[in-house]
Design a protein around this motif. Structure first.
Motif, mmCIF file in Angstrom:
data_model
loop_
_atom_site.group_PDB
_atom_site.id
_atom_site.type_symbol
_atom_site.label_atom_id
_atom_site.label_comp_id
_atom_site.label_asym_id
_atom_site.label_seq_id
_atom_site.Cartn_x
_atom_site.Cartn_y
_atom_site.Cartn_z
ATOM 1 N N MET A 6 0.824 -1.210 0.000
ATOM 2 C CA MET A 6 0.000 0.000 0.000
ATOM 3 C C MET A 6 0.857 1.258 0.000
ATOM 4 S SD MET A 6 -3.023 1.201 -0.181
ATOM 5 C CE MET A 6 -3.909 -0.305 -0.015
ATOM 6 N N GLU A 7 1.998 1.222 0.682
ATOM 7 C CA GLU A 7 2.875 2.396 0.733
ATOM 8 C C GLU A 7 3.320 2.824 -0.658
ATOM 9 O OE1 GLU A 7 3.661 -0.395 2.579
ATOM 10 O OE2 GLU A 7 3.016 0.275 4.555
ATOM 11 N N ASN A 8 3.581 1.836 -1.528
ATOM 12 C CA ASN A 8 3.985 2.171 -2.901
ATOM 13 C C ASN A 8 2.875 2.922 -3.623
ATOM 14 O OD1 ASN A 8 6.441 0.958 -2.561
ATOM 15 N ND2 ASN A 8 5.936 -0.899 -3.682
ATOM 16 N N TRP A 9 1.643 2.451 -3.484
ATOM 17 C CA TRP A 9 0.528 3.120 -4.158
ATOM 18 C C TRP A 9 0.351 4.545 -3.638
ATOM 19 C CZ3 TRP A 9 -0.850 1.339 -8.549
ATOM 20 C CH2 TRP A 9 -0.809 -0.020 -8.807
ATOM 21 N N ILE A 10 0.504 4.728 -2.323
ATOM 22 C CA ILE A 10 0.385 6.068 -1.753
ATOM 23 C C ILE A 10 1.511 6.960 -2.272
ATOM 24 C CG2 ILE A 10 0.414 7.419 0.387
ATOM 25 C CD1 ILE A 10 -0.932 5.014 1.760
ATOM 26 N N CYS A 11 2.714 6.426 -2.353
ATOM 27 C CA CYS A 11 3.839 7.201 -2.902
ATOM 28 C C CYS A 11 3.569 7.610 -4.345
ATOM 29 C CB CYS A 11 5.131 6.389 -2.837
ATOM 30 S SG CYS A 11 5.852 6.259 -1.200
ATOM 31 N N ALA A 59 8.969 13.840 -6.948
ATOM 32 C CA ALA A 59 9.872 12.866 -7.559
ATOM 33 C C ALA A 59 10.599 12.048 -6.489
ATOM 34 C CB ALA A 59 10.875 13.575 -8.461
ATOM 35 N N LEU A 60 10.992 12.690 -5.400
ATOM 36 C CA LEU A 60 11.649 11.960 -4.314
ATOM 37 C C LEU A 60 10.711 10.932 -3.695
ATOM 38 C CD1 LEU A 60 13.633 14.823 -2.548
ATOM 39 C CD2 LEU A 60 14.588 12.875 -3.808
ATOM 40 N N ILE A 61 9.453 11.306 -3.528
ATOM 41 C CA ILE A 61 8.482 10.383 -2.946
ATOM 42 C C ILE A 61 8.231 9.198 -3.881
ATOM 43 C CG2 ILE A 61 6.050 10.124 -2.296
ATOM 44 C CD1 ILE A 61 6.260 12.955 -1.062
ATOM 45 N N VAL A 62 8.090 9.468 -5.175
ATOM 46 C CA VAL A 62 7.874 8.380 -6.142
ATOM 47 C C VAL A 62 9.064 7.426 -6.135
ATOM 48 C CG1 VAL A 62 7.753 7.859 -8.619
ATOM 49 C CG2 VAL A 62 6.275 9.604 -7.645
ATOM 50 N N SER A 63 10.266 7.975 -6.027
ATOM 51 C CA SER A 63 11.464 7.126 -6.034
ATOM 52 C C SER A 63 11.791 6.587 -4.639
ATOM 53 C CB SER A 63 12.653 7.897 -6.602
ATOM 54 O OG SER A 63 12.927 9.026 -5.796
ATOM 55 N N LYS A 64 10.983 6.945 -3.653
ATOM 56 C CA LYS A 64 11.116 6.493 -2.265
ATOM 57 C C LYS A 64 12.458 6.860 -1.663
ATOM 58 C CE LYS A 64 8.389 2.657 -3.510
ATOM 59 N NZ LYS A 64 9.055 2.465 -4.762
ATOM 60 N N MET A 65 12.912 8.060 -1.977
ATOM 61 C CA MET A 65 14.155 8.588 -1.413
ATOM 62 C C MET A 65 13.838 9.809 -0.559
ATOM 63 S SD MET A 65 16.507 8.340 -4.830
ATOM 64 C CE MET A 65 17.818 9.244 -4.063
ATOM 65 N N LYS A 68 10.771 11.188 4.266
ATOM 66 C CA LYS A 68 10.412 11.967 5.453
ATOM 67 C C LYS A 68 10.655 13.462 5.210
ATOM 68 C CE LYS A 68 10.215 11.031 10.258
ATOM 69 N NZ LYS A 68 9.391 9.897 10.460
ATOM 70 N N ARG A 69 11.782 13.798 4.622
ATOM 71 C CA ARG A 69 12.092 15.211 4.331
ATOM 72 C C ARG A 69 11.160 15.774 3.253
ATOM 73 N NH1 ARG A 69 18.689 15.084 4.372
ATOM 74 N NH2 ARG A 69 18.872 14.513 6.564
ATOM 75 N N ALA A 70 10.914 14.986 2.228
ATOM 76 C CA ALA A 70 10.047 15.452 1.138
ATOM 77 C C ALA A 70 8.620 15.671 1.631
ATOM 78 C CB ALA A 70 10.070 14.450 -0.019
ATOM 79 N N THR A 71 8.119 14.740 2.441
ATOM 80 C CA THR A 71 6.753 14.899 2.934
ATOM 81 C C THR A 71 6.646 16.076 3.890
ATOM 82 O OG1 THR A 71 7.130 13.232 4.651
ATOM 83 C CG2 THR A 71 6.045 12.498 2.631
ATOM 84 N N ALA A 72 7.690 16.333 4.679
ATOM 85 C CA ALA A 72 7.655 17.482 5.595
ATOM 86 C C ALA A 72 7.498 18.787 4.820
ATOM 87 C CB ALA A 72 8.915 17.507 6.459
ATOM 88 N N LEU A 113 0.042 12.529 3.061
ATOM 89 C CA LEU A 113 1.409 12.952 3.387
ATOM 90 C C LEU A 113 1.758 12.637 4.840
ATOM 91 C CD1 LEU A 113 1.564 16.363 1.517
ATOM 92 C CD2 LEU A 113 2.908 14.317 0.983
ATOM 93 N N VAL A 114 0.822 12.843 5.736
ATOM 94 C CA VAL A 114 1.069 12.528 7.141
ATOM 95 C C VAL A 114 1.282 11.021 7.316
ATOM 96 C CG1 VAL A 114 0.027 12.497 9.446
ATOM 97 C CG2 VAL A 114 -0.079 14.581 8.057
ATOM 98 N N VAL A 115 0.487 10.215 6.616
ATOM 99 C CA VAL A 115 0.667 8.761 6.676
ATOM 100 C C VAL A 115 2.056 8.384 6.167
ATOM 101 C CG1 VAL A 115 -0.096 6.558 5.662
ATOM 102 C CG2 VAL A 115 -1.774 8.191 6.547
ATOM 103 N N LEU A 116 2.475 8.951 5.045
ATOM 104 C CA LEU A 116 3.813 8.673 4.521
ATOM 105 C C LEU A 116 4.885 9.121 5.498
ATOM 106 C CD1 LEU A 116 3.594 9.596 0.728
ATOM 107 C CD2 LEU A 116 3.802 7.334 1.748
#
Length: 126
Positions: A6-11, A59-65, A68-72, A113-116
């Motif tokens: 599910m985390e991938n789909w949210i990203c 882009a950082l969230i999609v690539s999962k890099m 935490k910083r990107a979502t903040a 975003l909060v969930v991520l």
């Protein structure tokens, strides 16, 4: 066939929304008027900064890099968007239903975003 967590789909969903929104802010002139009407100092610079931040963080969230910083950064942008563009709807005669309708995507994205952010381990999401 392997199932995606599910985390991938949210990203992917969050990244898609922010990348497309950031690109549109750079390409569509209507956003310059919107930012000018917000009363922010240097609206063109703020628009550019917000657009680039949305594209890079999406882009950082999609690539999962650096999730935490990107979502903040994106949580800050979403809170500012709600306070600057949606809360004023409540102070007019348009009422709560107009606010709820206009703020629906902002609120959903803020929740995602909060969930991520809560589930992101430090540097990467892997």
């Amino acid at each position: 066939m392997k199932k995606l967590p599910m985390e991938n789909w949210i990203c992917y969903a969050c990244g898609y929304v922010f990348i497309t929104t950031g690109v549109l802010k750079l390409l569509v002139d209507d956003f310059k008027m919107i930012f000018s009407n917000l009363g922010l100092p240097y609206p063109d610079s703020v628009l550019f900064l917000v657009a680039i931040t949305e594209i890079v963080c999406g882009a950082l969230i999609v690539s999962k890099m650096y999730v935490k910083r990107a979502t903040a950064a994106l949580i800050f942008i979403m809170l500012a968007a709600i306070f600057l563009t949606k809360i004023p709807i409540l102070t007019t005669n348009q009422g709560f239903l107009s606010f709820a309708f206009e703020a629906r995507l902002d609120i959903v994205m803020l929740i995602l975003l909060v969930v991520l952010w809560q589930h992101a381990p430090g540097k990467t999401f892997r």
